[in-house]
Design an enzyme around this catalytic site. Structure first.
Site, PDB file in Angstrom:
ATOM      1  N   GLU A   1       1.049  -1.351  -0.343  1.00  0.00           N
ATOM      2  CA  GLU A   1      -0.044   0.263   0.001  1.00  0.00           C
ATOM      3  C   GLU A   1       1.052   1.397   0.016  1.00  0.00           C
ATOM      4  OE1 GLU A   1      -1.905  -0.368   3.655  1.00  0.00           O
ATOM      5  OE2 GLU A   1      -3.472   1.441   3.268  1.00  0.00           O
TER       6      GLU A   1
ATOM      7  N   LYS B   1      -9.465   2.337  -1.981  1.00  0.00           N
ATOM      8  CA  LYS B   1     -10.035   1.632  -0.214  1.00  0.00           C
ATOM      9  C   LYS B   1     -11.338   2.423   0.357  1.00  0.00           C
ATOM     10  CE  LYS B   1      -7.191   1.290   3.778  1.00  0.00           C
ATOM     11  NZ  LYS B   1      -5.990   0.822   4.521  1.00  0.00           N
TER      12      LYS B   1
ATOM     13  N   CYS C   1      -5.235  -3.624   2.507  1.00  0.00           N
ATOM     14  CA  CYS C   1      -5.116  -3.712   3.919  1.00  0.00           C
ATOM     15  C   CYS C   1      -6.558  -3.677   5.193  1.00  0.00           C
ATOM     16  CB  CYS C   1      -3.652  -1.927   4.790  1.00  0.00           C
ATOM     17  SG  CYS C   1      -3.079  -2.433   5.737  1.00  0.00           S
TER      18      CYS C   1
ATOM     19  N   VAL D   1       0.101  -1.205  10.667  1.00  0.00           N
ATOM     20  CA  VAL D   1       1.288  -1.142  12.356  1.00  0.00           C
ATOM     21  C   VAL D   1       0.393  -2.140  13.246  1.00  0.00           C
ATOM     22  CG1 VAL D   1       1.632   1.207  11.367  1.00  0.00           C
ATOM     23  CG2 VAL D   1      -0.926   0.477  12.964  1.00  0.00           C
TER      24      VAL D   1
HETATM   25  C1  ACM Z   1      -4.384   0.099   7.590  1.00  0.00           C
HETATM   26  O1  ACM Z   1      -5.146   0.489   6.984  1.00  0.00           O
HETATM   27  N1  ACM Z   1      -2.764   0.777   6.840  1.00  0.00           N
HETATM   28  C2  ACM Z   1      -4.109  -0.152   8.796  1.00  0.00           C
END
Ligand code: ACM
Length: 275
Positions: free
Chosen positions: A42, A112, A145, A172
């Site tokens: 990402e 996203k 993610c 993270v």
């Molecule tokens: C994330 O969605 N970058 C934790």
């Protein structure tokens, strides 16, 4: 299909340099010439820890644009397809996006849907569902993610026919790496989780350290290849993607045919106490 993940450490804001370093690392990988589909992290070119929306807007770019052009050039040199995350500007809007590109150009893109933490004040949320695109004959789904924590994302892709899910990430927290094993089993798909490593340290902002451990998981939940927490690496494995077409367990249960959608109404209603 030879499926690969690239765990990468971008330098915050150095978009052009990151493009060059990412491509050079792929080309230097021993298996580079044999890869069919490579999944990169990402926001692989900008880094993650934006100070504010203005900084993000300055670093974001259109799709197609310079980054996808560089990826197409890489795809031509190595005759492969690449999924990579990038900050996408479209008019006034900025998305946390992933593009699938091949030697012929941009195949498709995903913006996203589920934004994590500070991303909610930086990015516009995607408004379209997770796409199932083609790499040759192989249906490849895209999610990014934090989508992992919503099982509906991987489910939507698998029900839409994806055999391989490309999952660029900047994690993270350490949970997704184990959760993708379950996502792969419950959908009987391959998942290529490409996380970043290293840290984004910006003056005046709390540093973020990323959890690496990128991995490719098969439909039985087996971890086929993986990376260490802090390394930059390209890892590849030969898979038979058509295994993901068969949703039958050893017990004989077909986990798609035996779904009971008439009982799943709560999935599409707002949360509440009643069924
Ligand atoms: C994330 O969605 N970058 C934790």
């Amino acid at each position: 299909m030879r499926l690969a993940i690239q765990q990468f450490v971008p330098e915050f804001g150095a978009v052009e340099g990151n493009r060059e370093r990412l491509a050079a690392a792929v080309e230097a990988a021993p298996e580079a010439a044999a890869i069919d589909l490579l999944v990169a992290p990402e926001l692989a070119f900008t880094g993650y820890r934006f100070r504010d929306r203005a900084e993000l807007e300055r670093l974001a770019e259109p799709v197609p644009g310079p980054t996808t052009e560089a990826l197409v050039a890489l795809a031509r040199r190595l005759d492969l397809h690449v999924v990579a995350g990038l900050a996408e500007r479209d008019g006034e809007r900025v998305y946390n996006a992933a593009a699938l590109v091949g030697p012929a150009g941009v195949v498709g893109r995903y913006r996203k849907v589920h934004l994590f933490a500070d991303e909610r004040r930086l990015f516009d949320p995607g408004r379209e569902p997770w796409p199932v695109l083609r790499v040759g004959d192989v249906p490849v789904g895209l999610m990014i993610c934090f989508d992992w924590i919503f099982p509906e994302a991987a489910r939507t892709l698998a029900l839409g026919g994806a055999w391989v899910i490309a999952l660029p990430a900047n994690l993270v927290l350490p949970h997704c790496q184990s959760a993708v094993v379950t996502r792969a089993i419950e959908n009987r798909v391959f998942i290529a989780l490409s996380n970043r490593a290293g840290a984004d340290r910006r003056e005046g902002l709390e540093a973020l350290r990323f959890t690496g451990q990128s991995r490719i998981v098969g439909p039985d939940g087996e971890v086929l290849v993986e990376c260490e927490r802090d390394e930059a690496a390209v890892r590849a494995v030969e898979i038979d993607p058509a295994l993901a077409a068969d949703k039958t367990l050893a017990s004989g249960n077909d986990i798609f045919a035996e779904r009971r959608p008439a009982l799943y109404g709560a999935l599409t209603r707002p949360p509440g106490n009643g069924a």
